[in-house]
Design an enzyme around this catalytic site. Structure first.
Site, PDB file in Angstrom:
ATOM      1  N   GLU A 257      -3.500 -31.492  -3.891  1.00 43.73           N
ATOM      2  CA  GLU A 257      -3.564 -32.310  -5.112  1.00 43.73           C
ATOM      3  C   GLU A 257      -3.070 -33.729  -4.858  1.00 43.73           C
ATOM      4  O   GLU A 257      -3.543 -34.678  -5.482  1.00 43.73           O
ATOM      5  CB  GLU A 257      -2.774 -31.646  -6.250  1.00 43.73           C
ATOM      6  CG  GLU A 257      -3.259 -30.254  -6.647  1.00 43.73           C
ATOM      7  CD  GLU A 257      -4.751 -30.167  -6.945  1.00 43.73           C
ATOM      8  OE1 GLU A 257      -5.361 -31.203  -7.322  1.00 43.73           O
ATOM      9  OE2 GLU A 257      -5.335 -29.078  -6.770  1.00 43.73           O
ATOM     10  N   HIS A 260      -5.980 -35.750  -3.741  1.00 41.03           N
ATOM     11  CA  HIS A 260      -6.752 -36.229  -4.899  1.00 41.03           C
ATOM     12  C   HIS A 260      -6.025 -37.380  -5.593  1.00 41.03           C
ATOM     13  O   HIS A 260      -6.623 -38.403  -5.942  1.00 41.03           O
ATOM     14  CB  HIS A 260      -6.935 -35.098  -5.919  1.00 41.03           C
ATOM     15  CG  HIS A 260      -7.955 -34.064  -5.538  1.00 41.03           C
ATOM     16  ND1 HIS A 260      -9.272 -34.377  -5.285  1.00 41.03           N
ATOM     17  CD2 HIS A 260      -7.871 -32.715  -5.401  1.00 41.03           C
ATOM     18  CE1 HIS A 260      -9.959 -33.261  -5.013  1.00 41.03           C
ATOM     19  NE2 HIS A 260      -9.122 -32.242  -5.061  1.00 41.03           N
TER      20      HIS A 260
END
Lengths: 491, 491
Positions: A257, A260
């Protein structure tokens, strides 16, 4: 330049409202009281209806027509490209269909969760049939005479086609299957074991996030059932989860994550709240999460550092050398769940879903036959039986919310990450010595400079091609996987 | 009934968007990364601009005209009353003025915080001048020939006038001043002391919230610099703060916010996302927070229970009897800060602000003279000098964000709470025996049935009057304060 100015001002407000909708989604998964779900549904419907009206506002067409007579800068031209594309696509979908899709998928997601909990595909099939039918309609409207599935995929990966992906998968499958056969013939390495408290995992995961360059002054880390990242610009939040028996679940989903989130955080600040101010496609997004997680985070060099750090925090973790730790982090196992798959097998999961969902959208596979088709295909591709639907066709949320055309972007991301890692290592030959010291900056800086900062300025394959000096292909990823696992399993 | 149906559907979407804006405000004070402030400003501006456009949408006028020919039910008539009022008020304010006010107050709030930190009123005066000028303009537009200040106050307390409040304060002042003189002549009781960890305070505060009937399945408790409650319907959140030296700050601000939150949570669920689905005025809202905090939470009976509970959690808390604890909770001291004032002195703070802000709005008091005027008036009303602006005219955020006409609603809330407490005790004669056992249900149930469930169905004074069987006056509050503090200080 009045038309451009008005258009961009209107667009900025739309982007700001879209950020708000995203933040509501974050809140729903992290903070919202459980009794607020129905009211939240009304709130989401209200803001989505405002967003749909703005995206199809006829003034956009008029501004675009007027702006067409100007000679915009490179950046403005890219903005116009995004706005035109979004306006044309949104305008092709009748408002009734859009709101029906929103309504049905919101119901379907709840029914999927219930069906999964009961391993009961039959109870989910009727609503999934409705979702497929609506997405078929939407795809036909978007395709405007072209291919329905390609039109759906274009939402997530502009410019990609099923044909391209078929060729890519055809190149990948035999090499991955052959390698998997050899690896699974070898004894599986041990995993880690020990005491991994929730608080210690969260503290360690925050340290990892900082190590990978996540800026906590413009983000935050919370827990959620399914980890995700959310938001653009200066408010990009991530979530993670902890499992007392499996700290890697927490740590590697955090690194994923963070990949991202760093993409979003590192986009040129001048693009904030414009169409250029977010990741350009799901595939490029996934390339960042994957290279952070795998080529960097699961490398021998970085896991060497991480082994020492984990021992310092958790004490005895059940493996007694950096090599054994590296093997534990990368162990290949027979399993059913895509999100927990190792680098070797992950793309085989995607190929299955890609073929099945194309058959659903074309109508060749009736929804009622999906479970049977899944299980047959899984046996064929993986060699063992699916014992229950929650480990089979009900494991992913995607189809319930209408995400057809999305799965392939995960493999595209892996392929792009393979290309980027090759180029990165060519540009930074001493990368491993930095990673071995827990310093990811040479890698993350390179990704920032070559990919992340551009946001939506270039097309997906274009930005990867520019970063790598060649058009992306599956070769580098496959070479990397073969080398890594041949070494690890002494093939 | 098409006009009504369309109007109510439009209004529901507006209410849902307003809830979203409120949730963003909550996020900003509790969760938002500090680096996201500028982007959040854009996001708030975008949704506020949508809300303003919807509140002044000419279709509302057309629907109202058409609906005027129907004979609506009592509830629909009340909905129409609110919608008409909101539409007429919003339509009177030019869009330019509304957006300029939003822009300036957002800047002014930051400047106020900086000025307060530096005790430097002069650096805040220029932007405050601008806020005052804009609110004067807005008040004139709203007043439409009537009184400017009354028109501003009408936003917070529909139907209230400065004239009414002047009479109310004239009745209150001499009795409060006389009582304060007697009380301050007596020795001050001791406060509590001990070890009050953050975690223990938060656990205890959550227990208090549940004790007062706060429904955590439709709410949550977080920390914020300044405690507040936020949201309506099934998502009503509160915040609190902890101070290691002063646990009452945490506990009583929690009980106060729980009063606000329970009002919202207990409104008839059928009114959700309509104009009736929120507290009817700031004064009635404050009546709920105050009666929870003071007449219930600071009563001898309830503090007796709380004393035992606190000892069980915190051990030695520096007072050795329930009586001494009761005295500590209610001790009257010379101080400067309104939010920390005891029940006896609180309304004297409000009277000062009420007079000063009326002079600012009328233009009789130039902003540049405010600090001087504040300090003079404080000395006159309280008998001692204000040492610095953060303890004086910079202590409250209200004026920086344009809240002129708001302060008086705090005193109205106290007065309403006085009336409600009198009626409650008449209806529930054995209330103290329940409170002494930590059972607030007879009180909160009575408030729910007589006030909270109605939401916006009745006008502010109407709902209090119905609950109490008589029009509200300051008498019951004054009698209650005199009795309580005469007893406590043995006058």
């Amino acid at each position: 330049m009045t038309a451009l100015t008005d258009l961009f001002a209107f667009q900025k407000e739309t982007e700001a409202l879209a950020q708000i909708a995203g933040r509501l989604g974050w809140d729903q998964e992290t903070m919202m009281p459980r009794g607020a779900a129905a009211q939240r549904g009304e709130e989401m419907a209200a803001i989505e209806s405002i967003l749909h009206a703005r995206r199809t506002d006829p003034r956009i067409g008029a501004w675009l027509a007027e702006a067409g007579e100007e000679s915009p800068s490179q950046v403005d031209a890219a903005q116009l490209r995004h706005i035109t594309r979004s306006y044309e696509r949104a305008s092709r979908v009748p408002a009734d269909l859009a709101s029906e899709l929103a309504r049905v998928t919101s119901v379907a997601q709840g029914q999927w969760a219930e069906a999964r909990a009961k391993d009961d595909f039959a109870s989910f099939a009727p609503v999934l049939e409705r979702v497929v039918a609506l997405r078929q309609q939407e795809g036909q409207a978007l395709a405007d005479g072209g291919d329905t599935y390609d039109a759906l995929m274009d939402d997530y990966e502009p410019g990609a086609t099923a044909g391209q992906l078929e060729s890519m998968f055809a190149e990948m499958r035999p090499r991955l299957v052959e390698l998997r056969g050899k690896v699974l013939d070898k004894p599986a390495p041990a995993g880690v074991s020990g005491t991994f408290s929730d608080a210690d995992q969260m503290a360690f995961t925050a340290k990892l996030a900082l190590t990978f360059g996540y800026d906590l002054s413009r983000g935050r880390i919370d827990k959620a059932v399914h980890p995700f990242s959310s938001g653009s610009g200066s408010d990009v939040r991530i979530t993670t989860r902890t499992n007392p028996d499996d700290p890697f679940n927490c740590f590697y989903s955090t690194i994923h994550e963070v990949g991202h989130a760093c993409y979003e955080q590192n986009i040129d600040a001048g693009y904030a709240l414009t169409p250029l101010g977010a990741g350009v496609s799901m595939g490029v997004h996934e390339s960042q999460s994957r290279i952070y997680e795998n080529q960097i985070g699961r490398s021998r060099a970085f896991t060497g550092w991480m082994y020492d750090e984990m021992k310092a925090v958790f004490g005895d973790i059940g493996v007694d050398s950096a090599d054994a730790f590296y093997a534990a982090v990368n162990r290949v196992q027979k399993d059913f769940i895509r999100t927990e798959a190792d680098e070797l097998q992950y793309n085989l999961h995607i190929m299955m879903r890609f073929d099945l969902e194309r058959a659903l959208i074309s109508g060749d596979l009736p929804v009622t036959d999906l479970e049977q088709a899944w299980n047959t295909r899984f046996k064929q591709d993986f060699g063992y039986d699916v014992p229950k639907a929650s480990l089979g066709c009900l494991q992913d949320v995607h189809w319930s919310v209408g995400l057809f055309g999305y799965f392939a972007t995960y493999s595209l991301g892996n392929v792009y990450a393979g290309c980027l890692a090759q180029a990165l290592r060519a540009d930074v030959p001493d990368l491993d010595s930095h990673l071995a010291a827990g310093n990811t900056a040479p890698a993350t800086q390179w990704l920032r400079d070559n990919v992340q900062r551009h946001g939506g300025l270039y097309a997906p394959r274009e930005v990867i091609g520019m970063a790598c000096g060649a058009a992306p292909t599956a070769g580098p990823l496959l070479d990397y996987i073969e080398e890594k696992f041949s070494d690890l399993y002494q093939l």
